[in-house]
Design a protein around this motif. Structure first.
Motif, PDB file in Angstrom:
ATOM      1  N   PRO A 221       0.770  -1.223   0.127  1.00  0.00           N
ATOM      2  CA  PRO A 221       0.046   0.044  -0.038  1.00  0.00           C
ATOM      3  C   PRO A 221       0.850   1.350  -0.074  1.00  0.00           C
ATOM      4  N   GLN A 222       2.184   1.208   0.051  1.00  0.00           N
ATOM      5  CA  GLN A 222       3.144   2.230   0.430  1.00  0.00           C
ATOM      6  C   GLN A 222       3.742   2.758  -0.851  1.00  0.00           C
ATOM      7  N   LEU A 223       4.424   1.751  -1.667  1.00  0.00           N
ATOM      8  CA  LEU A 223       5.537   1.987  -2.361  1.00  0.00           C
ATOM      9  C   LEU A 223       5.174   1.843  -4.073  1.00  0.00           C
ATOM     10  N   PRO A 224       4.852   3.147  -4.744  1.00  0.00           N
ATOM     11  CA  PRO A 224       4.323   2.739  -6.181  1.00  0.00           C
ATOM     12  C   PRO A 224       5.504   2.014  -7.151  1.00  0.00           C
ATOM     13  N   ASP A 225       6.715   2.118  -6.593  1.00  0.00           N
ATOM     14  CA  ASP A 225       7.705   1.597  -7.580  1.00  0.00           C
ATOM     15  C   ASP A 225       7.637  -0.151  -7.327  1.00  0.00           C
ATOM     16  N   SER A 226       6.968  -0.657  -6.291  1.00  0.00           N
ATOM     17  CA  SER A 226       6.939  -1.974  -6.003  1.00  0.00           C
ATOM     18  C   SER A 226       5.893  -2.591  -6.961  1.00  0.00           C
ATOM     19  N   ILE A 227       6.508  -3.742  -7.481  1.00  0.00           N
ATOM     20  CA  ILE A 227       5.749  -4.804  -8.270  1.00  0.00           C
ATOM     21  C   ILE A 227       4.559  -5.040  -7.675  1.00  0.00           C
TER      22      ILE A 227
END
Length: 262
Positions: free
Chosen positions: A174-180
């Motif tokens: 829920p936090q990191l837009p760069d995460s797959i």
């Protein structure tokens, strides 16, 4: 296709104009893992906890047996088969000494299946699914992946990677837009260095860890797995709301059943 999943916990990720379904109030989860003397370290732990104790499940889950993957779809496209092969090539070194093998399409001994299917995207609000049940010890029993067959060759690898992460026992970020594993489809990407570290961390641990034990292992192992990379540093300033903070599962035998929003 979908009624067979109705007995399992389901999280549907829809557009901002629609509402979340099946959300149970549990505001205390919002603050799980926060605090301490190092805000960046705490933020990293909250991210790991979100993905490894997805939607409030009480224990972590992982495979303890080799993965035997088969494609169930009739006459899959070359690009679909390649997307599965690429995902397996990526995860093999991260889950070692376990192996991940693409077996014959007719091999009934497979414990992971991948299907490329059609459904009404507007009605369902999803382009991918991974159903991954595990037992009371946190050992994954099997995984069933479904990917919408209409995806372009640009979308296909990203969605396949995302669903394989669910098949390995991880939830949404829920936090990191760069995460797959970001909880919304915000564009094609490959797993980040932080995503890679997550799998190596999760598969260096035994299954079935509760929150307190996960915290101890995190403090012992996390920073030692890799240099503090760009993706991890992004957690220092990540300020996205926590959309799963009020969700919880209802039983010890849990299911990671996650849909990726188009």
């Amino acid at each position: 296709m979908f009624p067979r999943y109705s007995e399992h916990v389901r999280a549907t990720l829809r557009s901002p104009k629609t509402t979340w379904l099946g959300i149970a109030a549990s505001a205390s989860l919002l603050f799980a893992g926060c605090g301490g003397d190092d805000p960046a370290f705490e933020r990293e732990f909250q991210w790991v906890e979100d993905l490894m104790l997805y939607r409030g499940q009480p224990l972590t889950s992982r495979w303890t047996t080799d993965l035997r993957v088969r494609i169930k779809s009739r006459l899959p496209r070359v690009e679909q088969r390649q997307a599965v092969a690429d995902a397996l090539e990526f995860i093999r070194p991260l889950i070692a000494p376990l192996s991940a093998t693409l077996v014959d399409d007719a091999d009934e001994s497979a414990n992971v299946t991948v299907e490329f299917l059609s459904w009404d995207i507007e009605e369902v609000g999803a382009i991918g699914l991974a159903l991954t049940p595990f037992d009371e010890a946190g050992e994954i029993i099997r995984s069933e992946i479904s990917v919408h067959k209409s995806l372009s060759n640009i979308e296909l690898p990203f969605v396949t990677f995302h669903e394989f992460y669910h098949a390995l026992g991880f939830g949404h970020s829920p936090q990191l837009p760069d995460s797959i594993m970001f909880f919304r489809n915000n564009g094609p990407k490959r797993p980040s260095a932080l995503d890679e570290r997550l799998v190596r961390f999760g598969y260096s641990l035994p299954p079935g860890l509760a929150q307190g034990s996960l915290r101890v292992e995190f403090e012992d192992r996390w920073r030692g797995l890799a240099e503090f990379d760009t993706s991890a540093r992004a957690l220092r300033t990540a300020s996205s709301p926590h959309p799963h903070a009020s969700e919880s599962t209802s039983s010890h035998r849990c299911y990671a059943d996650a849909w990726l929003e188009r």
